[in-house]
Design a protein around this motif. Structure first.
Motif, short mmCIF file in Angstrom:
data_model
loop_
_atom_site.label_atom_id
_atom_site.label_comp_id
_atom_site.label_asym_id
_atom_site.label_seq_id
_atom_site.Cartn_x
_atom_site.Cartn_y
_atom_site.Cartn_z
N ILE A 1 -82.13 -31.05 -6.39
CA ILE A 1 -82.39 -30.00 -6.37
C ILE A 1 -83.79 -29.60 -6.92
N ALA B 1 -81.78 -29.41 2.86
CA ALA B 1 -80.16 -28.55 2.71
C ALA B 1 -79.23 -29.28 3.58
N ARG C 1 -75.85 -23.20 2.90
CA ARG C 1 -76.92 -23.99 2.80
C ARG C 1 -76.95 -24.41 1.01
N LEU D 1 -78.07 -27.66 -2.50
CA LEU D 1 -78.03 -28.42 -2.80
C LEU D 1 -77.71 -29.06 -3.47
N ASP E 1 -81.30 -18.14 -5.05
CA ASP E 1 -80.68 -19.05 -5.42
C ASP E 1 -79.66 -18.56 -6.39
N ILE F 1 -78.56 -21.65 -1.83
CA ILE F 1 -79.60 -21.71 -1.24
C ILE F 1 -79.82 -20.21 -0.61
N TRP G 1 -84.91 -24.85 3.93
CA TRP G 1 -85.34 -25.76 3.76
C TRP G 1 -84.85 -27.25 4.33
N ALA H 1 -90.86 -27.10 -5.15
CA ALA H 1 -92.06 -26.31 -4.27
C ALA H 1 -91.67 -24.81 -4.22
N ARG H 2 -90.32 -24.31 -4.39
CA ARG H 2 -90.16 -22.94 -4.55
C ARG H 2 -90.46 -22.32 -4.98
N TYR I 1 -86.81 -28.87 -4.71
CA TYR I 1 -86.83 -27.26 -3.45
C TYR I 1 -87.59 -26.82 -5.07
#
Length: 112
Positions: A97, A81, A90, A92, A3, A72, A78, A103-104, A100
């Motif tokens: 942001i 995105a 893709r 954000l 990313d 990303i 995602w 979660a990631r 994401y």
């Protein structure tokens, strides 16, 4: 590919005066400060304020040069995105942001 996060350097001047900093970028900087390991897991690039911003244009096209922007990794799905029409990548921007990153990368969430 990792990313890729693009942030603006602070302290710029424009037609409205200055020095300025990006408020949304300052929030992301705060998250990076709380979770320093993100700097190792993301590719973070700082850009000067004036446009065009060639690094971002190469990633997502001229239409989406606003920062902060997170491009990303192509292997991650995602649904929130946005997709660049010019490059197909893709990405954000701004407040999209942090959910994401939460979660990631398993960092804390902002309190409601």
């Amino acid at each position: 590919m990792a990313d890729r996060l693009y942030l603006l350097n602070p302290g710029w001047f424009d037609g409205q005066g200055g020095p300025w900093f990006c408020p949304a970028g300052a929030v992301i900087e705060g998250v990076l400060g709380f979770y320093p390991r993100l700097r190792e897991e993301l590719q973070v690039t700082y850009l000067d304020h004036p446009r065009p911003r060639p690094a971002v244009v190469a990633e997502v096209g001229e239409e989406h040069q606003g920062c902060p922007i997170l491009v990303i990794d192509e292997t991650v799905d995602w649904p929130a995105a946005r997709i660049s029409v010019e490059t197909g990548r893709r990405f954000l921007q701004d407040e999209a942001i942090i959910p994401y990153l939460t979660a990631r990368y398993g960092i804390g969430r902002p309190h409601p």
